[in-house]
Design a protein around this motif. Structure first.
Motif, PDB file in Angstrom:
ATOM      1  N   LEU A   1       0.825  -1.212   0.000  1.00  0.00           N
ATOM      2  CA  LEU A   1       0.000   0.000   0.000  1.00  0.00           C
ATOM      3  C   LEU A   1       0.859   1.264   0.000  1.00  0.00           C
ATOM      4  O   LEU A   1       0.596   2.211  -0.755  1.00  0.00           O
ATOM      5  CB  LEU A   1      -0.934  -0.011   1.208  1.00  0.00           C
ATOM      6  N   SER A   2       1.893   1.291   0.837  1.00  0.00           N
ATOM      7  CA  SER A   2       2.741   2.487   0.918  1.00  0.00           C
ATOM      8  C   SER A   2       3.533   2.702  -0.373  1.00  0.00           C
ATOM      9  O   SER A   2       3.757   3.843  -0.793  1.00  0.00           O
ATOM     10  CB  SER A   2       3.697   2.381   2.113  1.00  0.00           C
ATOM     11  N   THR A   3       3.959   1.603  -1.007  1.00  0.00           N
ATOM     12  CA  THR A   3       4.679   1.725  -2.270  1.00  0.00           C
ATOM     13  C   THR A   3       3.772   2.265  -3.371  1.00  0.00           C
ATOM     14  O   THR A   3       4.193   3.057  -4.219  1.00  0.00           O
ATOM     15  CB  THR A   3       5.272   0.363  -2.685  1.00  0.00           C
ATOM     16  N   TRP A   4       2.518   1.866  -3.332  1.00  0.00           N
ATOM     17  CA  TRP A   4       1.551   2.328  -4.331  1.00  0.00           C
ATOM     18  C   TRP A   4       1.155   3.786  -4.111  1.00  0.00           C
ATOM     19  O   TRP A   4       1.108   4.593  -5.055  1.00  0.00           O
ATOM     20  CB  TRP A   4       0.315   1.425  -4.284  1.00  0.00           C
ATOM     21  N   LEU A   5       0.928   4.148  -2.846  1.00  0.00           N
ATOM     22  CA  LEU A   5       0.451   5.502  -2.560  1.00  0.00           C
ATOM     23  C   LEU A   5       1.578   6.539  -2.569  1.00  0.00           C
ATOM     24  O   LEU A   5       1.378   7.681  -3.011  1.00  0.00           O
ATOM     25  CB  LEU A   5      -0.243   5.526  -1.190  1.00  0.00           C
ATOM     26  N   HIS A   6       2.768   6.161  -2.044  1.00  0.00           N
ATOM     27  CA  HIS A   6       3.874   7.117  -1.940  1.00  0.00           C
ATOM     28  C   HIS A   6       5.168   6.462  -2.441  1.00  0.00           C
ATOM     29  O   HIS A   6       6.066   6.146  -1.648  1.00  0.00           O
ATOM     30  CB  HIS A   6       4.043   7.585  -0.494  1.00  0.00           C
ATOM     31  N   PRO A   7       5.304   6.263  -3.745  1.00  0.00           N
ATOM     32  CA  PRO A   7       6.499   5.581  -4.266  1.00  0.00           C
ATOM     33  C   PRO A   7       7.769   6.401  -4.067  1.00  0.00           C
ATOM     34  O   PRO A   7       7.770   7.629  -4.213  1.00  0.00           O
ATOM     35  CB  PRO A   7       6.175   5.414  -5.757  1.00  0.00           C
TER      36      PRO A   7
END
Length: 479
Positions: A457-463
């Protein structure tokens, strides 16, 4: 618990074996490590370890006292899925094979797993990772020290604390003397002893008891051992798979070998070691299925292996188990002492207190780190607060939370540093909650699921947009 009631060897024989193998490992360790020079020579064996020694050290380190003693315990408690589930720990070694190749490519002059986390994710995530790594390392050290004391007490009647103290002292001494060269060299010999001993024990158990007698006794007295639909056992199967992956992915024991192997060796050595290790817990755990047929009274579940061997083979069985588990203990204790001292030395001592320390100072301090680790482990082992499996799987909540942050950090340049830290914190917390609310057999499962969700989720939202070249800078890797 009175070890004398179930002892199969008299204390004199036990002391003779203990002293003989203690002297052997110390002499071998001092001899093999005599040419270690400089910090790289002491910590990483000069980065020149080849295929044969590389495979042997990976395999021997993974064949811990937990494998040879907790595998029978889990088979005794959970039946067929207990020993098969434990064997899935081999998947961790095999899956680390491509990571080992990637680690050596990205960080040719790296020293520890902490180097990678600090440079890839920043100092806050690095400190979270260090806390998890050190908790796990002490948990593993204590479980192996306990196993040594349990072994000596069950087979000879020598007090648990005395046996544990001797085994810890021997491993500390030869690891201090020879560094990683001593560890890897003795691992090769210990691997041969372990393989020969476990196969011989299983073969003698089969010939003396037989499959039919074992099956009939288990069916009438302990039918749950043969139940392939036992819910707890099925959850344990997947839990142990993830636990094993988490153990290997994060631990500096395995990273230090990735740095120590010659270029091109890491993938082949780890994958081969995993394949060769997979049958060992099945063979070791198999002997626990003879308990119903032998009408054994088992006072503590983690004593199943030694008691079955002693019952089947008398004094010769007790001697065999003693030698095999002593070899397994030494092969893992020395590796863990060396790798954990490296982590403390470079990431705590140099990273936080002595950033100006040079290689000579670090090389001298390394010996004291190993001695200090051994002493702390000894203190924690004295009370024997829990069983081996309970202690081991308590750590699953922590290590499984590191799987996705480590894997994503090595292969995805967009993996988010804050997401990695949150994944480890939340994964560990949820895994611990499930350990106490549900059972030890789901802690790693829950931890890995929570950690994976947060990383994705974090990689998708804030790469992020990490530059891989930063990891290859030798000066920065040591700063």
């Amino acid at each position: 618990m009175n070890g004398m009631q179930s002892a199969s060897l008299d204390p004199t024989t036990g002391w003779l074996i203990l002293i003989a193998f203690s002297v052997l490992w110390v002499i071998l360790g001092a001899y093999l490590g005599r040419r270690s020079s400089g910090l790289e020579g002491y910590m990483l064996a000069g980065r020149k370890v080849g295929m044969a020694l590389g495979t042997a050290t990976a395999m021997a380190t993974w064949v811990t006292s937990n494998t040879t003693m907790a595998a029978p315990q889990l088979a005794f408690q959970m039946g067929i899925w207990g020993m098969l589930g434990y064997s899935l720990g081999a998947v961790g070694l095999m899956m680390f094979a491509p990571l080992a190749r990637r680690i050596r490519l990205l960080m040719p002059t790296g020293f520890t797993s902490g180097d990678f986390v600090r440079m890839r994710y920043g100092r806050f995530t690095w400190r979270v990772f260090l806390l998890i790594s050190l908790l796990y390392a002490f948990g593993w050290l204590v479980s192996m020290g306990m196993a040594g004391g349990v072994l000596v007490n069950a087979l000879t009647g020598i007090d648990y604390r005395i046996g544990m103290s001797v085994i810890l002292a021997v491993c500390v001494l030869y690891t201090m003397l020879g560094g990683l060269k001593a560890v890897i060299g003795t691992d090769f010999i210990q691997t041969l002893i372990i393989l020969i001993g476990i196969v011989a024990l299983a073969w003698l158990a089969i010939t003396q008891v037989g499959f039919e007698r074992m099956h009939q006794a288990a069916l009438s007295k302990r039918p749950e051992l043969l139940n392939l639909l036992m819910p707890a056992a099925i959850m344990f199967l997947f839990n142990n798979l993830l636990f094993g992956i988490g153990e290997v992915f994060h631990s500096n024991v395995w990273w230090s070998r990735a740095f120590a192997f010659r270029e091109g060796i890491g993938f082949k050595a780890y994958f081969t070691a995993g394949l060769l290790w997979m049958p060992i817990p099945v063979v070791a755990g198999f002997v626990a299925l003879t308990v119903p047929a032998l009408n054994l009274n088992v006072p503590a579940a983690d004593m199943v292996g030694p008691l079955v061997a002693a019952k089947l083979l008398g004094s010769s069985g007790a001697v065999l188990v003693f030698i095999v588990v002593f070899a397994a203990l030494a092969s893992s204790l020395d590796s863990l002492l060396a790798a954990t001292s490296d982590l403390i030395l470079t990431d705590i001592y140099k990273g936080h207190f002595r950033p100006q320390a040079g290689d000579d100072e670090l090389a001298r301090a390394a010996h004291w780190m190993i001695l200090g680790l051994g002493f702390v482990a000894w203190l924690l082992c004295l009370p024997r607060l829990t069983t081996l499996a309970q202690l081991l799987y308590f750590m699953g909540a922590f290590v499984a939370s590191t799987i996705w942050p480590i894997a994503a950090g090595l292969f995805w340049r967009r993996a988010n540093p804050r997401g990695a830290a949150l994944a480890m914190i939340a994964g560990s917390a949820c895994g611990l909650a499930s350990y106490f609310l549900i059972g030890f057999y789901v802690a790693a499962l829950v931890s890995a699921a929570v950690s994976m969700s947060i990383v994705l989720l974090s990689t998708w939202l804030h790469p992020d947009d990490f530059d891989w070249a930063r990891l290859a800078a030798s000066d920065e890797a040591r700063s």
